[in-house]
Design an enzyme around this catalytic site. Structure first.
Site, mmCIF file in Angstrom:
data_model
loop_
_atom_site.group_PDB
_atom_site.id
_atom_site.type_symbol
_atom_site.label_atom_id
_atom_site.label_comp_id
_atom_site.label_asym_id
_atom_site.label_seq_id
_atom_site.Cartn_x
_atom_site.Cartn_y
_atom_site.Cartn_z
ATOM 1 N N VAL A 37 0.863 -1.181 0.000
ATOM 2 C CA VAL A 37 0.000 0.000 0.000
ATOM 3 C C VAL A 37 0.898 1.230 0.000
ATOM 4 O O VAL A 37 1.716 1.412 0.911
ATOM 5 C CB VAL A 37 -0.948 0.009 1.214
ATOM 6 C CG1 VAL A 37 -1.764 1.295 1.246
ATOM 7 C CG2 VAL A 37 -1.880 -1.204 1.162
ATOM 8 N N TYR A 38 0.760 2.034 -1.046
ATOM 9 C CA TYR A 38 1.556 3.250 -1.189
ATOM 10 C C TYR A 38 0.758 4.446 -0.688
ATOM 11 O O TYR A 38 -0.465 4.492 -0.829
ATOM 12 C CB TYR A 38 1.943 3.463 -2.655
ATOM 13 C CG TYR A 38 3.017 2.505 -3.103
ATOM 14 C CD1 TYR A 38 4.359 2.855 -3.061
ATOM 15 C CD2 TYR A 38 2.684 1.226 -3.546
ATOM 16 C CE1 TYR A 38 5.346 1.970 -3.458
ATOM 17 C CE2 TYR A 38 3.679 0.330 -3.944
ATOM 18 C CZ TYR A 38 4.995 0.714 -3.896
ATOM 19 O OH TYR A 38 5.973 -0.167 -4.279
ATOM 20 N N PHE A 39 1.489 5.426 -0.140
ATOM 21 C CA PHE A 39 0.845 6.606 0.433
ATOM 22 C C PHE A 39 1.338 7.871 -0.262
ATOM 23 O O PHE A 39 2.509 7.979 -0.626
ATOM 24 C CB PHE A 39 1.155 6.701 1.930
ATOM 25 C CG PHE A 39 0.541 5.592 2.738
ATOM 26 C CD1 PHE A 39 -0.699 5.746 3.324
ATOM 27 C CD2 PHE A 39 1.199 4.378 2.884
ATOM 28 C CE1 PHE A 39 -1.276 4.721 4.054
ATOM 29 C CE2 PHE A 39 0.626 3.342 3.609
ATOM 30 C CZ PHE A 39 -0.617 3.520 4.191
ATOM 31 N N ALA A 107 -2.456 6.018 -1.792
ATOM 32 C CA ALA A 107 -2.335 6.420 -3.197
ATOM 33 C C ALA A 107 -2.584 5.260 -4.143
ATOM 34 O O ALA A 107 -2.903 5.470 -5.311
ATOM 35 C CB ALA A 107 -0.945 7.000 -3.457
#
Lengths: 182, 182
Positions: A37-39, A107
């Site tokens: 999970v990208y932020f 994101a």
């Protein structure tokens, strides 16, 4: 401070690549599911600054990873800070909650099945990852993690191994960027 | 999501407070040195938003803690996310490095010797911390960590215990704010 020297390539025939790795004496591990999970940063546009922060779930194990801007044109060499988090779904959620409280927002997500292999090449132990990425297809990544003084030698080593494995059309964009083109 | 309900008081005579706690059946633990490093956010002025992010070293143990804005006028009640980090000096430095890479900067340090006690009061187990804070002096903190539905009852409990212990002149500013007044 350590840097990762990494190259990524699309793979047309994973079987051929596996054979070439085996011929070099590499053992390929079993498949592991990875969910990243990208932020997005609260103040920086990471797509412009070429940075990333993500939480990776690998089975029950969790990691948080920061990647700095790529520092050369040919490879994906960049500063990397990779730290373990406590294991389990609850810990991953608590850490996501911490990032969100600080203004980071999700994101995007990258899901893949990864098989790792290690290849002795030019006196170094290069990590090869054979990836089947959801919605993207097959890729191979070659990676060394080194101190700044070793960057040039590491790049030469990775590029030479890629050529020996018949890998080309290096892809500098991340899986996240390929899934969510700007 | 949990909240901490906390009140803090200056203590003129720690011996008197210790006696009152003992009379309530509380056992006071031995002293532990705590070193808190607070960080400024890359985009938010935490002194205005009344938030905080810090890394605490307690002996070899490390913790990262986010504190949200205080949500009432009488106590220091606020959302809290408190997560363990791997132990040791090297891990604390690696986590500081991660925050700095994300644009957080060190805002200040609070060093104190803390002795903890737990008091049964109104059916709850209140944590009391007896603090000797470098450059600030003696303080006591009373704290409950509760779910949102229990906030009112927890506030009543903590305020009642404070009165019973003879604690007054509640201090809503953090040690960091007291050390570095804006």
């Amino acid at each position: 401070m350590t840097y990762e020297v990494e190259m990524k390539f699309p793979v047309a025939d994973m079987g051929v690549l596996e054979s070439r790795l085996a011929a070099m004496g590499a053992t390929i591990d079993g498949p592991r599911q990875e969910v990243d999970v990208y932020f997005a940063h609260p103040a920086r546009d990471f797509s412009r600054t070429d940075e990333a922060i993500r939480i990776r779930r690998k089975g029950q194990a969790n990691f948080i990873t920061y990647k700095g801007p790529k520092i050369d044109a040919a490879t994906k060499t960049r500063r990397e800070i990779d730290l373990p988090l406590p294991p389990g779904e609850e810990a991953a959620q608590a850490w996501t909650g911490l990032l969100e409280a600080l203004g980071f927002t999700v994101a995007g997500e990258v899901r893949k099945t990864r098989r790792k292999a290690h290849v002795e090449w030019q006196g170094r132990r290069v990590e090869a990852s054979l990836d089947e990425v959801d919605r993207l297809g097959s890729f191979a990544e070659l990676e060394l993690v080194v101190e700044p003084a070793e960057l040039d030698a590491a790049r030469t080593c990775v590029m030479s191994l890629a050529a020996a494995l018949g890998l080309d059309h290096g892809e500098r964009r991340s899986y996240l960027e390929l899934l969510h083109p700007q």
